[in-house]
Design an enzyme around this catalytic site. Structure first.
Site, PDB file in Angstrom:
ATOM      1  NE  ARG A  37      -4.391  -1.329   1.896  1.00  0.00           N
ATOM      2  CZ  ARG A  37      -5.362  -1.446   2.791  1.00  0.00           C
ATOM      3  NH1 ARG A  37      -5.146  -1.145   4.059  1.00  0.00           N
ATOM      4  NH2 ARG A  37      -6.562  -1.849   2.411  1.00  0.00           N
ATOM      5  CE  LYS A 198     -16.789 -13.109   9.223  1.00  0.00           C
ATOM      6  NZ  LYS A 198     -16.009 -11.896   9.413  1.00  0.00           N
ATOM      7  N   GLY A 352      -8.323  -7.464   0.980  1.00  0.00           N
ATOM      8  CA  GLY A 352      -7.111  -7.591   1.797  1.00  0.00           C
ATOM      9  C   GLY A 352      -6.366  -8.900   1.708  1.00  0.00           C
ATOM     10  N   GLY A 375     -12.518  -3.622   2.009  1.00  0.00           N
ATOM     11  CA  GLY A 375     -13.942  -3.262   1.994  1.00  0.00           C
ATOM     12  C   GLY A 375     -14.309  -2.375   0.812  1.00  0.00           C
TER      13      GLY A 375
END
Ligand code: 3PG
Ligand code: MG
Length: 395
Positions: A37, A198, A352, A375
């Protein structure tokens, strides 16, 4: 691109506040485990240095929730940036206030200062206008290069916009272009690969992307919801009832009507305890034993998935195929990453842990684009706008 970028405005001699997302993974001893990043923002920072701007960088790190947390100070990140730029970066222990204003006032053209962690102040996450205004006092212009934080309506991302002209940085521009291309005119066949623990977090992507893709490959824990809908046991792998309903009623239905294939694993690596060294079994995906959880896709699934990927001209990937942090369960993730790396078409990886996996494998350079967003990447692919992008000036 619709939004103005740093190249559309005059930055010479100006004080430029640059919001970056240097929320990097830290090891137990505080070392930076992945500096992707930081590297990703070098084009914007270098552009500003070369165009004689005075550069004021700001970022969050972790979730200190409005308090000073010593282990989340940005000094080590500023140090790494300084190494990468091969020039000094002045690191401050405060984000706003008279001392910061004094340092900024003394900056010479081309100099770089790094403010302290934005989230040490409650005003950041509360999107407090007073905090935004204090930040804005430091600068003449605001540049958002923090794609990864642009889904957050925080003071340094959204609240700042009434106080300064706001434009996109070059990483922000690249992210928006790559991800819009993917959604708007992908070369076909277009496959999306979804994994991770998830599936709830991926429902938005599935809903938005089914009308655009030819194929969906599902791996990791995310496969459990699909398997359970087919009436198969999923052992101890958690599945949310509400999510199952949406998958069944909306996603599977839409896919069927549109002729989009959804491929699930044929075989699965399962374990009782997802820890290094714990025993595992390879089972057909309709025979996950009680007390076991999904740890990886199996060898037959790897063969099928990689063959399918070879026929695609565009592939988007979010979510590892298993618990890739544990070496023995990383085979599926590795195989998918290698298949993407070998593809001549467009490959976009994001979220991520998926980006980290690809970077760890040394394959990031072989992808068309590795998004810096977690996100934010999920939200963008769900077809939703990002509040931090909405407030940037239009061309
Ligand atoms: C991220 O790592 O996804 C971004 O830096 C945002 O961080 P957050 O999820 O703590 O807001
Ligand atoms: Mg996050």
């Amino acid at each position: 691109m619709q939004k103005k970028t740093v190249k559309d405005v005059d930055v010479r001699g100006k004080r430029v506040l640059v919001r970056v997302d240097f929320n990097v993974p830290l090891g137990p001893d505080g070392t930076i485990e992945d500096d992707s990043r930081i590297r990703a923002c070098l084009p914007t920072i270098t552009y500003l240095i070369n165009h004689s701007a005075k550069i004021i960088l700001c970022s969050h790190l972790g979730r200190p929730h409005g308090k000073v947390v010593e282990s989340l100070r940005l000094a080590p990140v500023a140090r790494r940036l300084s190494e990468l730029l091969t020039r000094p970066v002045i690191s401050l222990r405060e984000t706003i206030g008279p001392r910061v204003e004094k340092t900024v006032a003394d900056l010479k053209d081309g100099e770089v200062v790094f403010l302290e962690n934005l989230r040490f102040y409650p005003g950041e996450e509360e999107n407090n206008p007073g905090f935004s205004q204090d930040l804005s006092r430091l600068a003449d212009l605001y540049v958002n290069d923090a794609f990864g934080a642009s889904h957050r309506s925080h003071a340094s991302v959204v609240g700042i916009s009434p106080f300064l002209p706001c434009v996109a940085g070059l990483l922000m521009e690249k992210e928006l272009e790559q991800l819009s291309n993917l959604l708007e005119h992908p070369d076909r066949p277009f496959a999306v690969i979804l994994g991770g623990a998830k599936v709830e977090e991926k429902i938005g992507i599935l809903e938005n992307i089914i009308p655009k893709v030819d194929l969906v490959l599902v791996g990791g824990g995310a496969a459990a919801a699909f398997l359970k809908i087919q009436g198969n046991p999923v052992g101890n792998t958690p599945v949310d009832a509400e999510t199952m309903k949406v998958v069944e009623k909306t996603i599977l239905r839409d896919a069927m009507l549109r002729g989009v294939r959804i491929l699930l694993p044929e075989d699965i690596v399962v374990t009782k305890i997802p820890e290094p060294g714990s025993p595992s079994l390879i089972v057909p995906s309709d025979q996950i034993p009680p007390d076991y959880v999904i740890a990886d896709i199996g060898p037959r699934t790897i063969a099928t998935f990689t063959k399918e990927i070879e026929h695609c001209r565009t592939v988007a990937w979010n979510g590892p195929m298993g618990i890739f942090e544990i070496l023995q369960f990383s085979k599926g993730t590795k195989a998918v990453a290698q298949a993407l790396a070998g593809l001549a078409g467009t490959t976009v990886v994001g979220g991520g842990s998926t980006a980290e996996a690809v970077t760890q494998l040394g394959l990031a350079g072989k992808m068309t684009h590795v998004s810096t967003g977690g996100g934010a990447f999920l939200r963008f692919l769900s077809g939703k706008t990002l509040p931090g992008v909405d407030v940037l000036l239009n061309r």
